[in-house]
Motif scaffolding. Structure first.
Motif, PDB file in Angstrom:
ATOM      1  N   LYS A 531      -3.935   4.616 -17.722  1.00  0.00           N
ATOM      2  CA  LYS A 531      -3.498   4.810 -16.343  1.00  0.00           C
ATOM      3  C   LYS A 531      -4.402   4.035 -15.397  1.00  0.00           C
ATOM      4  N   GLU A 532      -3.786   3.343 -14.441  1.00  0.00           N
ATOM      5  CA  GLU A 532      -4.540   2.643 -13.407  1.00  0.00           C
ATOM      6  C   GLU A 532      -4.267   3.283 -12.057  1.00  0.00           C
ATOM      7  N   ILE A 533      -5.339   3.559 -11.324  1.00  0.00           N
ATOM      8  CA  ILE A 533      -5.248   4.151  -9.986  1.00  0.00           C
ATOM      9  C   ILE A 533      -5.717   3.103  -8.984  1.00  0.00           C
ATOM     10  N   LYS A 534      -4.868   2.769  -8.023  1.00  0.00           N
ATOM     11  CA  LYS A 534      -5.204   1.749  -7.024  1.00  0.00           C
ATOM     12  C   LYS A 534      -5.316   2.367  -5.638  1.00  0.00           C
ATOM     13  N   VAL A 535      -6.355   1.959  -4.928  1.00  0.00           N
ATOM     14  CA  VAL A 535      -6.547   2.340  -3.533  1.00  0.00           C
ATOM     15  C   VAL A 535      -6.927   1.075  -2.773  1.00  0.00           C
ATOM     16  N   GLY A 536      -5.981   0.521  -2.041  1.00  0.00           N
ATOM     17  CA  GLY A 536      -6.231  -0.734  -1.346  1.00  0.00           C
ATOM     18  C   GLY A 536      -6.497  -1.858  -2.331  1.00  0.00           C
ATOM     19  N   LYS A 537      -7.635  -2.520  -2.157  1.00  0.00           N
ATOM     20  CA  LYS A 537      -7.995  -3.625  -3.047  1.00  0.00           C
ATOM     21  C   LYS A 537      -8.877  -3.173  -4.201  1.00  0.00           C
ATOM     22  N   PHE A 538      -9.108  -1.874  -4.302  1.00  0.00           N
ATOM     23  CA  PHE A 538      -9.907  -1.319  -5.390  1.00  0.00           C
ATOM     24  C   PHE A 538      -8.983  -0.665  -6.416  1.00  0.00           C
ATOM     25  N   ALA A 539      -9.418  -0.660  -7.680  1.00  0.00           N
ATOM     26  CA  ALA A 539      -8.620  -0.052  -8.740  1.00  0.00           C
ATOM     27  C   ALA A 539      -9.545   0.531  -9.798  1.00  0.00           C
ATOM     28  N   LEU A 540      -9.083   1.598 -10.422  1.00  0.00           N
ATOM     29  CA  LEU A 540      -9.778   2.217 -11.548  1.00  0.00           C
ATOM     30  C   LEU A 540      -8.805   2.253 -12.715  1.00  0.00           C
ATOM     31  N   HIS A 541      -9.098   1.451 -13.746  1.00  0.00           N
ATOM     32  CA  HIS A 541      -8.235   1.377 -14.917  1.00  0.00           C
ATOM     33  C   HIS A 541      -8.860   2.191 -16.049  1.00  0.00           C
ATOM     34  N   ASN A 542      -8.120   3.159 -16.576  1.00  0.00           N
ATOM     35  CA  ASN A 542      -8.644   4.080 -17.576  1.00  0.00           C
ATOM     36  C   ASN A 542      -7.841   3.978 -18.878  1.00  0.00           C
ATOM     37  N   THR A 543      -8.556   3.907 -19.989  1.00  0.00           N
ATOM     38  CA  THR A 543      -7.957   3.991 -21.317  1.00  0.00           C
ATOM     39  C   THR A 543      -8.739   5.031 -22.101  1.00  0.00           C
ATOM     40  N   LEU A 544      -8.043   6.063 -22.552  1.00  0.00           N
ATOM     41  CA  LEU A 544      -8.687   7.197 -23.211  1.00  0.00           C
ATOM     42  C   LEU A 544      -7.952   7.509 -24.502  1.00  0.00           C
ATOM     43  N   MET A 545      -8.700   7.720 -25.584  1.00  0.00           N
ATOM     44  CA  MET A 545      -8.088   8.075 -26.866  1.00  0.00           C
ATOM     45  C   MET A 545      -8.778   9.277 -27.481  1.00  0.00           C
TER      46      MET A 545
END
Length: 670
Positions: A531-545
């Motif tokens: 899941k990727e969370i975007k706020v403006g020009k910033f983003a947090l991309h998460n991969t979890l297993m």
């Protein structure tokens, strides 16, 4: 020879740089407008309006080509197009394998092997696999080769720095000489010395592809030729006496990793392979338009592969591998020659869908050039014969629903085997799709489990193991708004593996590595969320297993939790002349009994003595895109000096320290 081809190819590519048309990025999609360089030549003499108009009328319309016209066709005939954008997925794929390596733990030097943190037991193979699986991460199989169709010549150059006196380069060129005929040529080469003693890697992957279709579209063919050589010097890892302790303690004088003593400095192994592959079809009944209901065609696939794995050592190391027949210089070498033929009958109908029936033959010849006598018993030197199989495929696409299935079974020969695979995909809307799949497989163990010979006495065996049977149920949900979620559950019966066997060995003496077959059924669950969370020009991309195994004998070991999280900033800068991407990636997996590596077999084996993991890896990156060039700069594992020296890729094999690496990918559209 490969290096000469690469040099000539690079010279040819750069000689055309000035002739390249500068692509104009249009708004919206990443589209190229390639315009003709021809212009009206005017002299100092005035020209009449009439002659000027005549010239304008006679001038050809400017040619235009969109990026979507540069097609990439996979082995399964899935078609995409060249992507020159800079995304976080491109950051993940900018590595030696050129694909996302989440779930793999790299060794210290580029071009070495990877320890697997996760496994996928989906299988559609009917024949045993070649051994030396630790050397196959960068070995390009039939499924890894793409074919192309381009309106103008396309070149791609990749460069990335390596570790001490070396670099990674991948050069690619493709052209359509006519709308019906395309060919491509590519070479990926690596040389890297590494930070530890005797750890040189030198690898090369040469690929040539071509595809052709007649104007009436009745006959189509595609083929490729691949030659590969993957060489690694081997040192057996750090010595157990005090070298591992010196590394973990961060002893100052040993921060120069070349001082750390390794188990040996006189061995190397190499995996070589050649493959010639051809697929062609002829349409007996051809669909003329979308209203036609039937299509009937015949197809043929022929694939010849020749592989070898070789281990060389100047003197036998009995303390590491056990007793040897000869203590002087020796060479272990095993080969596999396999000729595969398949005949297909394909039928398509607007109502029924796409059907295929096929029959296949594998002519195989695996083994050695000598017969070994061990404890009075002869160990044969060859496994050879013919295996005939039959199978089929089915595909149906109806509105938002797709159904796909395939099956195969060996009907005669020394190896039994069968598989069935089915998956259904339903697209609920433009954002959300769901896929459910089922896979059953029964397959003989790998060749090196069934038969192995070596100068070292303990590495000689001939086994008659049962087929490994696997069942997998999987469900996948894809949504940008919600998340990408993958859940699969597998059961594995008669799983084969390598492990040290202490049976009958007095305490304190050498314990050899041998192949085993698990006598219990293993249950294995995986849940992966992206899941990727975007706020403006910033983003947090998460991969979890998350992973869980139910295994009484503890032979399938994986970390319970593996995660990768990237916080980054992305935006156009300098009046949109450059696209910038910068951020930090966090990698982590929980401690578990990590598999150990055996360089003579080029295989990982099960160890249950000590847990490894539970260390963070932080990478800081700055990437940029200028026109069609993507530039990558990364500070890898910059936390290594202040979070503890407990990072290992396998027992006795440390992961890499902090380093800064640079690279780029450059596309030319002629």
């Amino acid at each position: 020879m490969m290096r000469l081809i690469l040099v000539l190819f690079m010279v040819f590519s750069f000689s055309n740089v000035n002739a390249q048309v500068k692509p104009k990025l249009l708004k919206g999609a990443d589209t190229l407008s390639l315009k003709s360089q021809d212009s009206l030549k005017t002299s100092g003499k005035p020209t009449s309006n009439k002659s000027q108009l005549d010239k304008l009328k006679n001038k050809k319309e400017e040619e235009k080509a969109k990026i979507q016209d540069y097609l990439i066709i996979s082995h399964k005939n899935d078609t995409t197009y060249v992507d020159t954008t800079l995304t976080i997925q491109k950051e993940y794929k900018f590595n030696y394998l050129r694909k996302d390596n989440f779930g793999l733990m790299p060794f210290s030097n580029l071009g070495q092997t990877y320890n697997s943190l996760t496994y996928n037991f989906e299988n559609t193979d009917l024949m045993p696999s070649f051994g030396a699986r630790a050397r196959h991460f960068n070995y390009m199989e039939v499924e890894d080769i793409n074919y192309y169709r381009v309106p103008t010549p396309l070149t791609e150059l990749l460069y990335k720095s390596a570790f001490e006196q070396g670099q990674l380069a991948d050069s690619f060129f493709t052209v359509n000489t006519s709308p019906q005929f395309n060919f491509s040529i590519a070479y990926k080469g690596l040389r890297s010395l590494g930070k530890y003693q005797h750890l040189l890697t030198s690898t090369g992957n040469f690929r040539f592809t071509t595809n052709y279709q007649t104007k009436n579209k009745r006959y189509a063919a595609r083929a490729h030729m691949v030659t590969q050589d993957l060489l690694n010097q081997e040192n057996g890892g750090l010595r157990d006496d005090d070298m591992v302790e010196n590394f973990q303690n961060g002893t100052p004088e040993f921060l120069d990793r070349s001082i750390l003593e390794v188990n040996f400095e006189n061995a190397e192994n190499i995996l070589k392979g050649k493959r010639f592959h051809l697929e062609h079809t002829y349409n007996i009944i051809n669909k003329k338009d979308s209203l036609s209901k039937n299509k009937l065609s015949i197809g043929h696939i022929i694939s010849l592969k020749d592989k070898s794995f070789q281990y060389d050592q100047s003197t036998a190391n009995t303390s590491y591998f056990g007793t040897a027949f000869s203590s002087s210089k020796f060479r272990d070498r095993v080969t596999l020659e396999n000729l595969y033929n398949q005949l297909q009958l394909n039928y398509s109908n607007n109502i029924l869908g796409d059907l295929q029936f096929n029959i296949s033959n594998n002519n195989y010849n695996y083994g050695y050039n000598k017969v070994v006598v061990l404890n009075g018993n002869n160990i044969t030197n060859r496994l050879k014969g013919d295996v005939f199989s039959a199978g089929g495929k089915y595909h149906k696409h109806f509105k938002n629903f797709q159904l796909h299935g395939e099956l195969g079974v060996n009907v005669s020969g020394d190896f039994e085997g069968n598989y069935i695979k089915a998956h259904a995909t339903f697209k609920l809307n433009n954002d959300l799709s769901a896929t459910a799949s089922l896979n059953h497989s029964s397959k003989a163990p790998n060749y090196n489990v069934l038969l192995y010979q070596s100068n070292h006495v303990n590495y000689n065996w001939q086994n008659n193991f049962n087929n490994t049977e696997t069942q997998q149920l999987a469900f996948q949900l894809k949504s940008k708004k919600i998340a990408n979620i993958l859940v699969d559950y597998s059961t594995i019966t008669d799983h084969t593996y390598f492990k040290r066997d202490s049976t009958g060995i007095p305490e304190g003496e050498f314990v050899p590595i041998k192949p085993f077959q698990n006598n219990k059924t293993i249950s294995y669950l995986r849940v992966k969320l992206e899941k990727e969370i975007k706020v403006g020009k910033f983003a947090l991309h998460n991969t979890l297993m998350y992973q869980n195994t139910q295994d009484e004998n503890k032979v399938l070991n994986v970390p319970e939790l593996t995660t990768r999280n990237t916080l980054y900033y992305a935006s156009h800068v300098f009046k949109k002349a450059m696209y910038l991407q910068t951020g930090i990636t966090f990698n982590y997996f929980t401690a578990y009994k990590m598999n150990a590596y055996d360089p003579l077999l080029a295989e990982f084996y099960v160890q249950t003595e000590k847990e490894y993991g539970n260390f963070p890896r932080l990478d800081f990156f700055i990437n940029a895109k200028i026109r069609q060039t993507r530039i990558y700069l990364k500070a890898e594992h910059f936390n290594s000096a202040f979070t503890g020296y407990n990072y290992f890729s396998a027992p006795n094999n440390p992961y890499r320290d902090f380093t800064v690496r640079f690279g780029l990918v450059w596309n030319f559209f002629m």
